[in-house]
Design an enzyme around this catalytic site. Structure first.
Site, PDB file in Angstrom:
ATOM      1  N   CYS A   7       8.545 -13.544  12.148  1.00  0.00           N
ATOM      2  CA  CYS A   7       9.128 -13.071  13.399  1.00  0.00           C
ATOM      3  C   CYS A   7       9.681 -11.678  13.217  1.00  0.00           C
ATOM      4  O   CYS A   7      10.889 -11.468  13.155  1.00  0.00           O
ATOM      5  CB  CYS A   7      10.200 -14.041  13.850  1.00  0.00           C
ATOM      6  SG  CYS A   7       9.473 -15.643  14.182  1.00  0.00           S
ATOM      7  N   GLU A   8       8.770 -10.734  13.103  1.00  0.00           N
ATOM      8  CA  GLU A   8       9.117  -9.348  12.842  1.00  0.00           C
ATOM      9  C   GLU A   8       7.880  -8.530  13.214  1.00  0.00           C
ATOM     10  O   GLU A   8       6.791  -8.796  12.689  1.00  0.00           O
ATOM     11  CB  GLU A   8       9.427  -9.209  11.342  1.00  0.00           C
ATOM     12  CG  GLU A   8       9.807  -7.854  10.874  1.00  0.00           C
ATOM     13  CD  GLU A   8      11.314  -7.604  10.925  1.00  0.00           C
ATOM     14  OE1 GLU A   8      12.089  -8.567  11.035  1.00  0.00           O
ATOM     15  OE2 GLU A   8      11.689  -6.430  10.886  1.00  0.00           O
ATOM     16  N   ARG A  20       2.799  -2.501 -12.785  1.00  0.00           N
ATOM     17  CA  ARG A  20       1.758  -2.617 -11.774  1.00  0.00           C
ATOM     18  C   ARG A  20       0.345  -2.557 -12.370  1.00  0.00           C
ATOM     19  O   ARG A  20      -0.520  -3.345 -11.980  1.00  0.00           O
ATOM     20  CB  ARG A  20       1.917  -1.453 -10.783  1.00  0.00           C
ATOM     21  CG  ARG A  20       0.982  -1.481  -9.583  1.00  0.00           C
ATOM     22  CD  ARG A  20       1.034  -0.124  -8.865  1.00  0.00           C
ATOM     23  NE  ARG A  20       2.394   0.307  -8.630  1.00  0.00           N
ATOM     24  CZ  ARG A  20       3.110  -0.001  -7.554  1.00  0.00           C
ATOM     25  NH1 ARG A  20       2.572  -0.718  -6.607  1.00  0.00           N
ATOM     26  NH2 ARG A  20       4.353   0.427  -7.433  1.00  0.00           N
ATOM     27  N   ARG A  44       5.394  -5.217   0.693  1.00  0.00           N
ATOM     28  CA  ARG A  44       5.077  -3.807   0.400  1.00  0.00           C
ATOM     29  C   ARG A  44       4.666  -2.986   1.614  1.00  0.00           C
ATOM     30  O   ARG A  44       5.110  -1.841   1.749  1.00  0.00           O
ATOM     31  CB  ARG A  44       4.014  -3.708  -0.704  1.00  0.00           C
ATOM     32  CG  ARG A  44       4.477  -4.300  -2.037  1.00  0.00           C
ATOM     33  CD  ARG A  44       3.519  -4.007  -3.166  1.00  0.00           C
ATOM     34  NE  ARG A  44       3.429  -2.590  -3.447  1.00  0.00           N
ATOM     35  CZ  ARG A  44       2.383  -1.832  -3.167  1.00  0.00           C
ATOM     36  NH1 ARG A  44       1.314  -2.343  -2.603  1.00  0.00           N
ATOM     37  NH2 ARG A  44       2.400  -0.560  -3.448  1.00  0.00           N
ATOM     38  N   TYR A  59       6.977   0.196   2.058  1.00  0.00           N
ATOM     39  CA  TYR A  59       6.443   1.499   1.650  1.00  0.00           C
ATOM     40  C   TYR A  59       5.280   1.973   2.508  1.00  0.00           C
ATOM     41  O   TYR A  59       4.671   3.005   2.202  1.00  0.00           O
ATOM     42  CB  TYR A  59       5.929   1.474   0.197  1.00  0.00           C
ATOM     43  CG  TYR A  59       6.799   0.765  -0.808  1.00  0.00           C
ATOM     44  CD1 TYR A  59       8.138   1.098  -0.945  1.00  0.00           C
ATOM     45  CD2 TYR A  59       6.269  -0.216  -1.643  1.00  0.00           C
ATOM     46  CE1 TYR A  59       8.931   0.454  -1.882  1.00  0.00           C
ATOM     47  CE2 TYR A  59       7.053  -0.858  -2.578  1.00  0.00           C
ATOM     48  CZ  TYR A  59       8.384  -0.526  -2.693  1.00  0.00           C
ATOM     49  OH  TYR A  59       9.160  -1.158  -3.617  1.00  0.00           O
ATOM     50  N   GLU A 100       5.829   1.556 -20.579  1.00  0.00           N
ATOM     51  CA  GLU A 100       6.215   0.346 -19.839  1.00  0.00           C
ATOM     52  C   GLU A 100       5.399   0.155 -18.563  1.00  0.00           C
ATOM     53  O   GLU A 100       5.926   0.259 -17.466  1.00  0.00           O
ATOM     54  CB  GLU A 100       7.701   0.431 -19.451  1.00  0.00           C
ATOM     55  CG  GLU A 100       8.638   0.644 -20.620  1.00  0.00           C
ATOM     56  CD  GLU A 100      10.059   0.971 -20.177  1.00  0.00           C
ATOM     57  OE1 GLU A 100      10.977   0.741 -20.980  1.00  0.00           O
ATOM     58  OE2 GLU A 100      10.241   1.462 -19.055  1.00  0.00           O
ATOM     59  N   PRO A 101       4.131  -0.182 -18.667  1.00  0.00           N
ATOM     60  CA  PRO A 101       3.341  -0.389 -17.452  1.00  0.00           C
ATOM     61  C   PRO A 101       3.643  -1.740 -16.813  1.00  0.00           C
ATOM     62  O   PRO A 101       3.780  -2.740 -17.516  1.00  0.00           O
ATOM     63  CB  PRO A 101       1.893  -0.353 -17.964  1.00  0.00           C
ATOM     64  CG  PRO A 101       1.992  -0.806 -19.390  1.00  0.00           C
ATOM     65  CD  PRO A 101       3.353  -0.414 -19.902  1.00  0.00           C
TER      66      PRO A 101
HETATM   67  C1  LIG Z   1       9.560  -0.448 -12.564  1.00  0.00           C
HETATM   68  C2  LIG Z   1       9.685   0.102 -13.925  1.00  0.00           C
HETATM   69  C3  LIG Z   1       8.566   0.183 -14.740  1.00  0.00           C
HETATM   70  C4  LIG Z   1       7.188  -0.211 -14.282  1.00  0.00           C
HETATM   71  O1  LIG Z   1       6.741   0.520 -13.201  1.00  0.00           O
HETATM   72  P1  LIG Z   1       5.220   0.320 -12.707  1.00  0.00           P
HETATM   73  O2  LIG Z   1       5.115   1.269 -11.570  1.00  0.00           O
HETATM   74  O3  LIG Z   1       5.084  -1.084 -12.288  1.00  0.00           O
HETATM   75  O4  LIG Z   1       4.344   0.654 -13.862  1.00  0.00           O
HETATM   76  C5  LIG Z   1       8.728   0.648 -16.018  1.00  0.00           C
HETATM   77  N1  LIG Z   1       9.934   1.028 -16.477  1.00  0.00           N
HETATM   78  C6  LIG Z   1      11.046   0.969 -15.718  1.00  0.00           C
HETATM   79  C7  LIG Z   1      12.338   1.378 -16.284  1.00  0.00           C
HETATM   80  C8  LIG Z   1      10.967   0.508 -14.417  1.00  0.00           C
HETATM   81  O5  LIG Z   1      12.056   0.463 -13.672  1.00  0.00           O
END
Ligand SMILES: *Cc1c(COP(=O)(O)O)cnc(C)c1O
Length: 444
Positions: A372-373, A305, A341, A345, A302-303
């Site tokens: 305003c931060e 980013r 971000r 982070y 599940e990519p």
């Molecule tokens: C956020 C998330 C991802 C994707 O994460 P990336 O860092 O964007 O690759 C995949 N699976 C689950 C369950 C997530 O919560």
């Protein structure tokens, strides 16, 4: 000439290493992405504006399909979702990982086949679950004990069994920042395998006739740049698979290793090597399963980013330049409302002057937003031309993921538009949020 030119060109190429592959410098000092000059996009659509390079998104989908030929690739929609992106990734054969009824409805409306969608979430609302059942998502990931009976109760007596995965916490610390580490027991997601709650949940699911457990899921965190934590995760997951087989006769048919694949935001950073990841993970699963006498499960990845991030570019206009005793502040017309971000982070970016050539040498400046931060800082202590002035354009690469999907209405400035670029053409895919959009909700 060549001796002077060659290192300059190499340095220039290196500076563009975190930009979409289509990026090219123009003689006027501008950059073009997808064959479209950034200054032209800024003029036509206004600033701030986000560009999305279609070829880069598609190429990244293909990279995954090629590296993991026998896996199901599910793009994590929370990185960035709009109808156009949903369509691109679906056309490339990917599915989607969503975490709300909103993301799910948008994905299905855009034409993503529901059986290629996984619903995640540590606290799914009744609306999330009913949308998932109504639209027939492929998998729902169980994230808590209470969810098991709640989901089972929502399945009608004549409905098909609902296919579920269990989100397991493997007890691994990985990810670039504490707030994006999800592999340990010290955070809210999943069910722990070390204290037995994952096993307990699995036993409970297996006893529910409405649910069909197809396998296990784990997601270690985000912005991970080493293969190692994935290797450890696979070892722990195959260990768990063996124990589940012994205890319940349960065969894990699917193993979902989540996402978290790190990208480079600045030229000096490195990305996770996807090909190496695929090779290592596959070898480890084969070996672990062979040793335990288990069939090899189908892999799910599940990519988020790594698909959208490098395809995006944010373009801002400079509104003010301020010199204090210790610093030079360059303030732009966006900030933490389109990119939270750095504030969340502490990440760092490499902004760049575009739209004109500068004869000036580099100065160290801090690029800040308009909000305003005091923490509204886009990039601390970065080199920009010393003659930077109001009206200039600044572009930030690697802006495609977790910017606009986390954007807010802070200070009511309105969220920026998204412009898709490809083959020399630009087209608006998400329009700018107007004052009317914002005020229409305020029914007073
Ligand atoms: C956020 C998330 C991802 C994707 O994460 P990336 O860092 O964007 O690759 C995949 N699976 C689950 C369950 C997530 O919560």
């Amino acid at each position: 000439m060549t001796t002077v030119d060659a290192p300059l060109t190499a340095a220039a190429a290196d500076e563009l290493s975190v930009w979409p592959a289509s990026t090219a410098p123009l003689p006027c000092g501008d950059l073009e992405v997808g064959g479209v000059p950034l200054a032209e996009v800024a003029d036509r659509f206004g600033t701030p504006v986000y560009l999305l390079d279609e070829a880069e998104v598609r190429e990244r989908c293909r990279l995954y399909a090629h590296a993991f030929p026998h896996a199901d690739i599910r793009y994590a929609a929370k990185a960035f979702l709009c109808r156009t992106v949903a369509r691109w990734v679906a056309e490339e054969g990917l599915g989607l990982d969503v975490c709300s009824a909103g993301e799910l409805e948008l994905a299905v409306a855009a034409g993503v086949p529901p059986d290629r969608i996984i619903l995640h979430g540590n606290a799914k609302s009744p609306d999330d679950l009913s949308a998932a059942l109504r639209l027939g998502v492929g998998r729902i990931t169980i994230d808590s004990m209470s969810e098991i009976t709640r989901l089972a109760a929502a399945v009608g007596p004549h409905d098909e069994r609902v296919k579920v995965l269990v989100r397991v916490v493997p007890g691994i610390s990985a990810g670039a920042h504490e707030k994006i580490q999800t592999g340990t027991g010290a955070q809210k997601f999943g069910l722990s395998m070390t204290d037995g709650s994952a096993q307990h949940a699995i036993a409970r699911i297996l006893a529910q006739p409405e649910l069909e457990l197809t396998g296990l899921h784990c997601h270690l965190g985000s912005q991970i740049t080493s293969v190692k934590p994935y290797l450890t995760a696979v070892r722990r997951m195959t260990g768990l698979m063996a124990r589940l087989h012994r205890s319940y006769g349960f065969t894990t048919r699917e193993l979902d290793l989540g996402g978290g694949h790190g990208i480079a935001y600045r030229p000096e950073e490195s990305a996770l090597d996807i090909t190496a990841l695929a090779r290592t993970v596959r070898a480890e699963i084969f070996q672990g399963c062979a040793a335990a006498g288990l069939p090899v499960p189908r892999l799910i990845i599940e990519p988020g980013r790594a698909i959208a991030g490098p395809a995006g570019v944010a373009v801002y206009r400079v509104l003010a330049v301020k010199h204090t005793e210790s610093r030079t502040f360059v303030a732009v017309d966006g900030g933490m409302s389109d990119n939270p971000r750095p504030a969340l982070y502490g990440v760092r970016y490499a902004p760049r002057l575009v739209g004109r050539l500068s004869p000036a040498g580099p100065a160290r400046v801090t690029v800040v937003g308009r909000h305003c931060e005091a923490g509204d800082i886009l990039a601390s202590d970065v080199p920009l031309p010393g003659d930077i002035r109001p009206g200039d354009l600044l572009a930030v690469p690697a802006a495609g993921a977790y910017h606009l999907s986390m954007a807010s209405a802070y200070n009511l400035v309105g969220r920026p538009p998204v412009v898709a670029v490809a083959d020399g053409h630009s087209r608006l895919v998400v329009r700018r949020e107007s004052l009317d959009d914002l005020s229409s909700r305020d029914v007073g």
